[in-house]
Design a protein around this motif. Structure first.
Motif, PDB file in Angstrom:
ATOM      1  N   THR A  43      12.302  13.776  38.740  1.00  0.00           N
ATOM      2  CA  THR A  43      13.507  13.490  39.511  1.00  0.00           C
ATOM      3  C   THR A  43      14.179  14.782  39.970  1.00  0.00           C
ATOM      4  O   THR A  43      15.123  14.743  40.749  1.00  0.00           O
ATOM      5  CB  THR A  43      14.500  12.645  38.687  1.00  0.00           C
ATOM      6  N   ARG A  49      14.737  13.840  46.022  1.00  0.00           N
ATOM      7  CA  ARG A  49      15.973  13.873  46.811  1.00  0.00           C
ATOM      8  C   ARG A  49      15.774  13.180  48.167  1.00  0.00           C
ATOM      9  O   ARG A  49      16.698  12.574  48.695  1.00  0.00           O
ATOM     10  CB  ARG A  49      16.464  15.309  46.994  1.00  0.00           C
ATOM     11  N   GLY A  52      14.738   9.182  46.811  1.00  0.00           N
ATOM     12  CA  GLY A  52      15.723   8.601  45.908  1.00  0.00           C
ATOM     13  C   GLY A  52      15.192   7.547  44.957  1.00  0.00           C
ATOM     14  O   GLY A  52      15.947   6.691  44.507  1.00  0.00           O
TER      15      GLY A  52
END
Length: 151
Positions: A43, A49, A52
């Protein structure tokens, strides 16, 4: 380019272990791209990013080669897919760079399928999920340009 070891042909690489390959990454009849799932490994990555989520469903795939490992490189593996019981690298990044990511799938194809309302558009990743890659690239470019202007 970055020095990673490569799998020259996924089907041969899998077959050498006595495993039957089921063409998860490329249609052997070359009719269309093949959708499959990709699982993120962290993550704490640019890929996370962008998307998500811990996995990306139905990525359009069309390749018979892949990075085998990134040992002794500056690359970090950020996504994998399981192929007939073996892990295939699907995304790498250079965390020492501002925006450097490589993916083995084709979000641009999903975008085109949705825009063109192709018959099988529903087989591939959602339009917004695919566009997230291009929006992230655009944002990174805008940020770089603004940073240059203010320097």
């Amino acid at each position: 380019v970055s020095g990673a070891d490569m799998i020259q042909d996924i089907s041969q690489w899998i077959s050498k272990d006595g495993i039957e390959y089921h063409n998860l990454h490329r249609d052997p009849e070359k009719k269309d791209l093949v959708p499959h799932q990709v699982t993120l490994t962290s993550t704490d990555s640019l890929l996370y990013r962008i998307v998500g989520t811990d996995s990306i469903n139905a990525v359009p795939s069309w390749h018979h080669q892949a990075a085998e490992n990134v040992d002794n490189t500056r690359l970090v593996v950020t996504a994998l897919t399981e192929t007939d019981g073996k892990q295939i690298i699907e995304a790498v990044e250079r965390p020492d760079k501002t925006f450097c990511i490589g993916v083995q799938f084709h979000p641009e194809v999903a975008v085109r399928k949705h825009l063109d309302k192709q018959e099988n558009e529903g087989d591939f990743m959602e339009y917004d999920d695919a566009m997230a890659f291009f929006n992230a690239l655009l944002s990174a470019g805008e940020k770089r340009q603004n940073d240059k202007k203010s320097a």
